[in-house]
Every structure is written in C-alpha cells, then in structure tokens.
Design an enzyme around this catalytic site. Structure first.
Site, PDB file in Angstrom:
ATOM      1  N   LYS A 172       0.844  -1.198   0.000  1.00  0.00           N
ATOM      2  CA  LYS A 172       0.000   0.000   0.000  1.00  0.00           C
ATOM      3  C   LYS A 172       0.880   1.250   0.000  1.00  0.00           C
ATOM      4  O   LYS A 172       1.458   1.628   1.005  1.00  0.00           O
ATOM      5  CB  LYS A 172      -0.902   0.043   1.232  1.00  0.00           C
ATOM      6  N   GLU A 247      10.018   1.953  10.591  1.00  0.00           N
ATOM      7  CA  GLU A 247      10.979   3.050  10.442  1.00  0.00           C
ATOM      8  C   GLU A 247      10.195   4.333  10.603  1.00  0.00           C
ATOM      9  O   GLU A 247       9.275   4.595   9.840  1.00  0.00           O
ATOM     10  CB  GLU A 247      11.647   3.013   9.066  1.00  0.00           C
ATOM     11  N   CYS A 281      13.508  11.471   6.842  1.00  0.00           N
ATOM     12  CA  CYS A 281      13.634  11.181   8.272  1.00  0.00           C
ATOM     13  C   CYS A 281      15.095  11.208   8.689  1.00  0.00           C
ATOM     14  O   CYS A 281      15.409  11.288   9.860  1.00  0.00           O
ATOM     15  CB  CYS A 281      12.967   9.864   8.623  1.00  0.00           C
TER      16      CYS A 281
HETATM   17  C1  UN1 Z   1      18.135   8.622   2.798  1.00  0.00           C
HETATM   18  O1  UN1 Z   1      18.405   9.508   3.573  1.00  0.00           O
HETATM   19  O2  UN1 Z   1      18.835   8.379   1.812  1.00  0.00           O
HETATM   20  O3  UN1 Z   1      11.895   8.284   5.120  1.00  0.00           O
HETATM   21  C2  UN1 Z   1      16.975   7.728   2.957  1.00  0.00           C
HETATM   22  C3  UN1 Z   1      13.087   8.565   5.125  1.00  0.00           C
HETATM   23  C4  UN1 Z   1      14.054   7.426   5.268  1.00  0.00           C
HETATM   24  C5  UN1 Z   1      14.883   7.234   4.081  1.00  0.00           C
HETATM   25  C6  UN1 Z   1      16.026   8.161   4.017  1.00  0.00           C
HETATM   26  N1  UN1 Z   1      13.329   6.217   5.559  1.00  0.00           N
HETATM   27  O4  UN1 Z   1      13.459   9.713   5.004  1.00  0.00           O
END
Ligand code: UN1
Length: 479
Positions: A172, A247, A281
């Site tokens: 999803k 995450e 993130c």
């Molecule tokens: C990155 O910094 O290359 O949602 C990836 C996000 C992370 C992925 C970052 N899960 O920003």
C-alpha cells in the site's frame, strides 16, 4: 483513463472514489487519476497473496533472480522518465528524482544477487552422529506500507527483499504518490511473477492500511512513516503476533567541531538539512557547533540558506523543490511560528516563495539561539526547518546530540580522528556519518535507527534476511 490497483495478477478495482494526483510544484497540474479501493479489495489481495505464497516460497533462486533482475534492469533503463514522474508528483528536484529511481533499480539488482546466496548453516549435533540444519524460510504474506517522501526507493527496499526471500506481498503506497507506485507495479506485473505474489492497493490508510494490519493472513508488516502510526501498528501486530518492522521519525544532529573545514561543514549542513526539501527522516535538523568556528559557520550557513533557489521541481535551476502538500506546509509554518514564540532567532528564510506556478514553496528556515529543550529542537518538523546551537566543546556537543527521543542518523564534521572514532562509538543512533551528510544512504548496507526512530530488525543489505525470513532448525540422525 483512470488507473487501478493490482490484485491477483490483474489491474482492477473500480470505484466512484477518485484519487487525483496533484503536482506540488504546480497545483493546476493533475498528473493522473486513480480509482481508490477499500477494505474488500484489500482482503481479496491478501487472499490472493496467501494462496500464492506456498508455491512462490518454493521457487528456486534462479526464478527469483530473474524476476528481481528484470525489474531492476527496467527501472535503470527508464530512470530519466521515472525520475521525472517521481519529481512531478513528490516535488524533489529532477536530479534527486533520477537519483532515487537509480537507487531503486540497484536495490532490485542487489536482492537479485542475494536470492542466489540465501544463508544457512549445518552443524554437528551434540548428540553422537546427528546433524542440525539451520535454514531460512519465507515468512509468508508481507504487508508493506510506505510514505510519500521516497515514492520508489522505500517501496523497492521492502518489496525486493520480500520477493527475494520467497514471500508474497500486499503493498500500500502513500496516497500522495500513487504514480511512481503504479509505474513500479506495471514493471513488476511483467516480471514473470506468478499471479497473486505481488499486489498493490491504492486507497486510504483508514481502510486499506487498516485491513492489511488487521487481517490474520498477513504474517508480517513493514512500515515507514510517522511515529504515531508506527506505535499503533506495533500494538496491533503484537496483539495478533505478527512480525513487525517500523521506520519512523528522526531529529538528527550534525556536530561541527572547531577543527572542521568550514566550506565542507557548510556544504554538508546545507545538503543534509535542506535537500529533498528537508523531507527525509534522515535530514539533519539540529546543527550543533563548537564556539571557535561558530561565528564563521553561522554566517556562511545563513548566507547559503538565503541563496538556495526554491522552485518547480522540474526546473533545472531549482535546488529546493516544493513542500509536498498544503497540510505539510501548514505544519512547517506552524513550527516556524512556534520557534519564534519559543524565543529562537530566525536568521534566514522561513518565508513563502511566490513563483509563476501555484505550489507549496517555502524558503528553508534557519534558527539560532536555541535551547535544546525547545519543541523545535525536540519534535520532528519533516520540512526545511533547522536549528543551530553553540556549545563549548566536543563533550557538550555529544551530550546535546544525544538529548533526543530519536536515534536514526547522527553526523559529525571534524578532522580529528580521536573525536570521529569516539563519536562512532558513543552516538546512540543507528547510523553515524563522519564528514558526510546525515541523509543519503547506500543501498547495500543496513538502514535503521534506535530509540523512537525504529523498531524491529534492520532494513536493507544482507541484514534484511532477518525480517523477511523465519529460521528453522532441523535435527537428523543417519538412516
Ligand atoms: C536517505 O536519507 O537516503 O523516510 C533515505 C526517510 C528514510 C529514508 C532516508 N526512511 O526519510
């Protein structure tokens, strides 16, 4: 024509409920329309995934390699076109969009290779003559729920290992970025996978997401998104004993020490803080600087922040694309007001930018004179809003960097081997970056954090095997 979900090998799912995909760089541009599905279609997709899971779980490494390699090759050969589509719907710049698509292609290639070397062990039993085989088996049906900020890379780094280790998938995507998800699905639909092994559902989290989380046939959930949704998923998965991998947020510190190269430090701060419009993130959102270099650093960082060219994602001169939508823009602006109310000084940016096309354009904002206990230093904004603080020494910087509920990525810019080594050991984050931005990760090594940032086994690299398989221990005496 309206695009649809992909269930049991067929693009299907009619509904009167239309999802319009709007370009955040130009809200007059409706990219495509999608038919939203609900709970009923989600349950159908889950049944199809379950029915196909046994056969796919017994597929051989060559079959899995061929499927994943096909998907990876096609993504790479169409990276320009897919990158443009991604930037158009998400708002990151074209360079970033093509970069993300490239990463997705390599993720499929990496897991194509992993399918050929699924690990196992054979040991002698402690009982005479007997042997013990330790093998990795598929988990079954994996529910994959992804955010809007990486419309193809995050789906890739969950879907590729799920298929590699012999699982079926119900995917999803975020409703803000259905076009990249659909394009990826269309490629997967021609990859030679048996019907039902891969399903994609376009619909709201409250129905489709909820059905995936609650349905007892979904054996594991991999989710990237907000801490609040993550906590609720964890509770529901625990109640029915489904495997879970989460995450979530970050409030990533970047330490700059007196011995750092000034230009390099500012480059790393600008990149990590503001590229991808700060909507990562892993973005550096707290820059912590020791006092010897503070003045020069603050001045140059502010100058560079003011000079960043905010614009339409597809304009080659743009450095910072728009914010994803009006809701996120409102959140960014409310944190900018909050920072001012809390007594921080806004030393650069923070204004809306008016351009030829109507979009959610915001000049990245830089605050100084902050106290780490302020809400702008503790809560994830998920936008181009950064705080800058002054500390006396490395030890004080480390203490401040650690003073957070999150633990995703932590950076330091220094020419001191002693401090770099100390930081790698003592930063509690899941990822530590020395003289590199906190954001922007490799595709072949583990990704994930500690504390409120992540929960469950790591994603990516050879470590992904822990989430996407279960372990069997088989004993045998000779016949
Ligand atoms: C990155 O910094 O290359 O949602 C990836 C996000 C992370 C992925 C970052 N899960 O920003």
């Amino acid at each position: 024509m309206m695009k649809t979900s992909f269930i049991n090998g067929v693009f299907q799912g009619q509904s009167g409920n239309v999802l319009r995909n709007i370009n955040p760089s130009d809200t007059n541009d409706v990219i495509e329309e999608f038919a939203r599905v609900g709970r009923e279609e989600a349950d159908l997709a889950i049944s199809a995934a379950k029915a196909s899971a046994v056969d796919w779980g017994q597929s051989n490494p060559q079959q899995r390699f061929d499927v994943l390699d096909f998907i990876g090759s096609e993504i790479l050969s169409r990276k320009q076109e897919l990158g443009e589509l991604l930037s158009r719907e998400e708002g990151k710049t074209l360079t970033e969009g093509v970069g993300e698509v490239t990463r997705a292609g390599y993720l499929f290639k990496f897991f194509a290779g992993e399918a050929l070397r699924i690990p196992g062990q054979r040991l002698d039993s402690v009982r005479a003559g007997a042997t013990v085989d330790i093998t990795r088996e598929p988990v079954g049906v994996i529910g994959i729920i992804t955010p809007w900020n990486f419309p193809i890379a995050i789906p890739a780094w969950k879907i590729a290992p799920a298929l590699c280790y012999g699982n079926s998938v119900v995917f999803k995507p975020a409703e803000l970025v259905p076009s990249s998800a659909w394009a990826l699905t269309e490629i997967i639909s021609r990859s030679g996978l048996p019907d039902g092994v891969f399903n994609m559902l376009i619909g709201p989290g409250s129905e489709v997401g909820d059905a995936i989380i609650k349905n007892g046939s979904v054996d594991a959930i991999s989710f990237t998104g907000s801490a609040r949704t993550g906590a609720s998923i964890a509770q529901q998965c625990a109640a029915r004993m489904a495997k879970v991998q989460l995450e979530m947020g970050g409030k990533n510190p970047l330490i700059v020490l007196d011995d750092a190269n000034l230009e390099l430090a500012v480059d790393i701060a600008v990149q990590g803080s503001f590229y991808s419009t700060g909507q990562r993130c892993t973005a550096s959102s707290r820059v912590i600087v020791t006092e010897g270099i503070y003045q020069d650093f603050a001045q140059l960082f502010a100058e560079r922040t003011r000079a960043l060219r905010v614009g339409h994602a597809l304009d080659p001169k743009t450095q910072i694309g728009p914010v994803i939508d009006s809701k996120q823009l409102e959140q960014d602006l409310s944190y900018i007001r909050l920072g001012q109310d809390e007594g921080a000084s806004l030393i650069a940016g923070g204004d809306l930018v008016n351009l030829k096309t109507p979009g959610y354009f915001l000049q990245p904002a830089l605050f100084s004179d902050v106290d780490n206990s302020m809400r702008i230093c503790q809560e994830e904004v998920f936008g181009p809003v950064v705080t800058l603080s002054r500390v006396t020494c490395y030890e004080a910087a480390l203490a401040q960097a650690e003073d957070t509920q999150f633990g995703l990525s932590a950076g330091i810019v220094t020419s001191s081997l002693k401090h770099a080594e100390h930081y790698k050991r003592h930063a509690s984050a899941g990822m530590v970056m020395v003289n590199m931005p906190t954001a922007g990760v490799d595709y072949h090594v583990p990704f994930g954090g500690t504390k409120a940032s992540s929960f469950g086994p790591r994603e990516q690299g050879s470590y992904a095997v822990d989430f996407y398989t279960k372990v069997k221990t088989a004993y045998q005496l000779p016949m």
